[in-house]
Scaffold this motif. Structure first.
Motif, short mmCIF file in Angstrom:
data_model
loop_
_atom_site.label_atom_id
_atom_site.label_comp_id
_atom_site.label_asym_id
_atom_site.label_seq_id
_atom_site.Cartn_x
_atom_site.Cartn_y
_atom_site.Cartn_z
N GLN A 127 47.82 30.86 19.75
CA GLN A 127 47.84 31.58 18.47
C GLN A 127 46.41 31.85 17.99
O GLN A 127 45.49 31.06 18.23
N SER A 128 46.22 32.98 17.28
CA SER A 128 44.92 33.42 16.75
C SER A 128 43.93 33.66 17.88
O SER A 128 42.71 33.56 17.68
N THR A 129 44.44 33.98 19.06
CA THR A 129 43.60 34.27 20.22
C THR A 129 44.22 35.43 20.99
O THR A 129 45.45 35.57 21.02
N VAL A 130 43.39 36.25 21.59
CA VAL A 130 43.88 37.29 22.50
C VAL A 130 43.18 37.10 23.84
O VAL A 130 42.07 36.53 23.90
N ALA A 131 43.82 37.58 24.91
CA ALA A 131 43.26 37.49 26.26
C ALA A 131 42.96 38.89 26.77
O ALA A 131 43.68 39.86 26.44
N ILE A 132 41.90 39.01 27.52
CA ILE A 132 41.49 40.29 28.09
C ILE A 132 41.97 40.35 29.55
O ILE A 132 41.56 39.53 30.38
N LYS A 133 42.83 41.30 29.82
CA LYS A 133 43.36 41.48 31.19
C LYS A 133 42.58 42.58 31.89
O LYS A 133 42.37 43.66 31.33
N GLU A 134 42.17 42.29 33.11
CA GLU A 134 41.42 43.25 33.90
C GLU A 134 42.17 43.52 35.21
O GLU A 134 42.92 42.68 35.71
N ASN A 135 41.95 44.70 35.72
CA ASN A 135 42.54 45.09 37.01
C ASN A 135 41.41 45.57 37.92
O ASN A 135 40.82 46.61 37.68
N PHE A 136 41.12 44.73 38.95
CA PHE A 136 40.00 44.99 39.86
C PHE A 136 38.69 45.12 39.08
O PHE A 136 37.86 46.00 39.35
N GLY A 137 38.52 44.25 38.06
CA GLY A 137 37.27 44.21 37.29
C GLY A 137 37.18 45.21 36.16
O GLY A 137 36.20 45.21 35.42
N LYS A 138 38.19 46.06 35.98
CA LYS A 138 38.17 47.04 34.92
C LYS A 138 39.15 46.63 33.82
O LYS A 138 40.21 46.09 34.10
#
Length: 286
Positions: free
Chosen positions: A12-23
């Motif tokens: 909670q109160s956090t987001v995650a950054i998803k990348e695909n092949f570094g982008k």
């Protein structure tokens, strides 16, 4: 086991950054998500959405050449809708905020004297907040609150200010005391004048009463004793007053020694002197 299968948990109160092949690919909200590493997906990192606090000390100089340390308290947070900007565009958020605070404080304080800096600290805080809000919004951050929590002059300057303040208060206290003493003296003089005026009225009334009594005594004695004149009555009154005075002088324990002529002839001399004084006074008036 979950990470091996590509499953991750976002708090909670956090987001995650998803990348695909570094982008950059997506922003993952709090909860459970699947990030299949086998197709090139990976977790870039986490970004907290909580309000963060940063205290910044900035040394600068006022218009009257006094060095002061201004302590600014900045409260900021990342915006969920701009999480990618907040994560990728800034490498060090705190240093970036500190640079803007230094710029605004060192541009505002030199225009003001030391006293005005203390008086207008809210205006300085508002200027810092407006500049930060305009700059940091482009990087996905929101400025929640900006406060100027402390202004610290040099130690010697602070001591001098305290001495000036103390001297001013002592001068004011001395002025008030002098004014109070002046009022007391005026009131005391007014009281003494009033007392002397009333005492004079009392003496005047007393003498008037004595004169009225003597007049009545003379008239009454002359009417009751045929053949006597006013002069004979006055001589007898003077003899009576003379012996009353001698009695009071002898009865008083605090009286000093007084040498006066005594005897029947002395009474006659006193009466003659009083009559001569009254006659001389009448001649002078004429």
């Amino acid at each position: 086991m979950g990470q091996a299968l590509g499953c991750i948990q976002v708090d909670q109160s956090t987001v995650a950054i998803k990348e695909n092949f570094g982008k950059f690919n997506d922003v993952l909200e709090p909860g459970c998500h699947c990030v299949p590493w086998c197709v090139g997906s990976q977790l870039g990192g986490y970004l907290s959405l909580r309000v963060q606090h940063l205290d910044i000390k900035c040394e600068t100089k006022t218009k009257d050449n006094v060095f002061v340390t201004v302590v600014a308290s900045i409260q900021y947070r990342a915006l969920a809708e701009k999480a990618s900007d907040a994560y990728y565009r800034l490498s060090n958020t705190k240093e970036q905020i500190q640079a803007y605070v230094f710029d605004v404080v060192r541009a505002s304080v030199p225009k003001l004297s030391l006293d005005k800096v203390f008086e207008q600290k809210n205006e300085i805080a508002k200027a810092v907040e407006e500049e930060l809000e305009k700059a940091m919004s482009n990087y996905g951050y929101e400025i929640v609150q900006t406060l100027i929590v402390d202004i610290e002059p040099d130690v010697q300057v602070k001591r001098a200010m305290n001495e000036i303040n103390a001297a001013s208060r002592l001068r004011e206290a001395a002025s008030e005391k002098a004014e109070a003493d002046k009022i007391l003296q005026i009131k005391r003089a007014e009281g003494e004048a009033e007392a002397k005026y009333l005492a004079g009225l009392g003496i005047a009334r007393q003498r008037q009463a004595i004169v009225d009594g003597l007049r009545d005594s003379v008239l009454g004695f002359a009417s009751n004793v045929p053949g006597t004149s006013s002069k004979d009555v006055m001589d007898m009154v003077l003899v009576t007053q003379y012996f009353d005075t001698m009695k009071e002088i002898g009865a008083s324990s605090k009286s000093s020694s007084v040498f006066i002529p005594h005897g029947p002839g002395a009474v006659r001399d006193i009466a003659s002197q009083i009559r001569d004084g009254l006659l001389q006074g009448r001649i002078d008036e004429v």
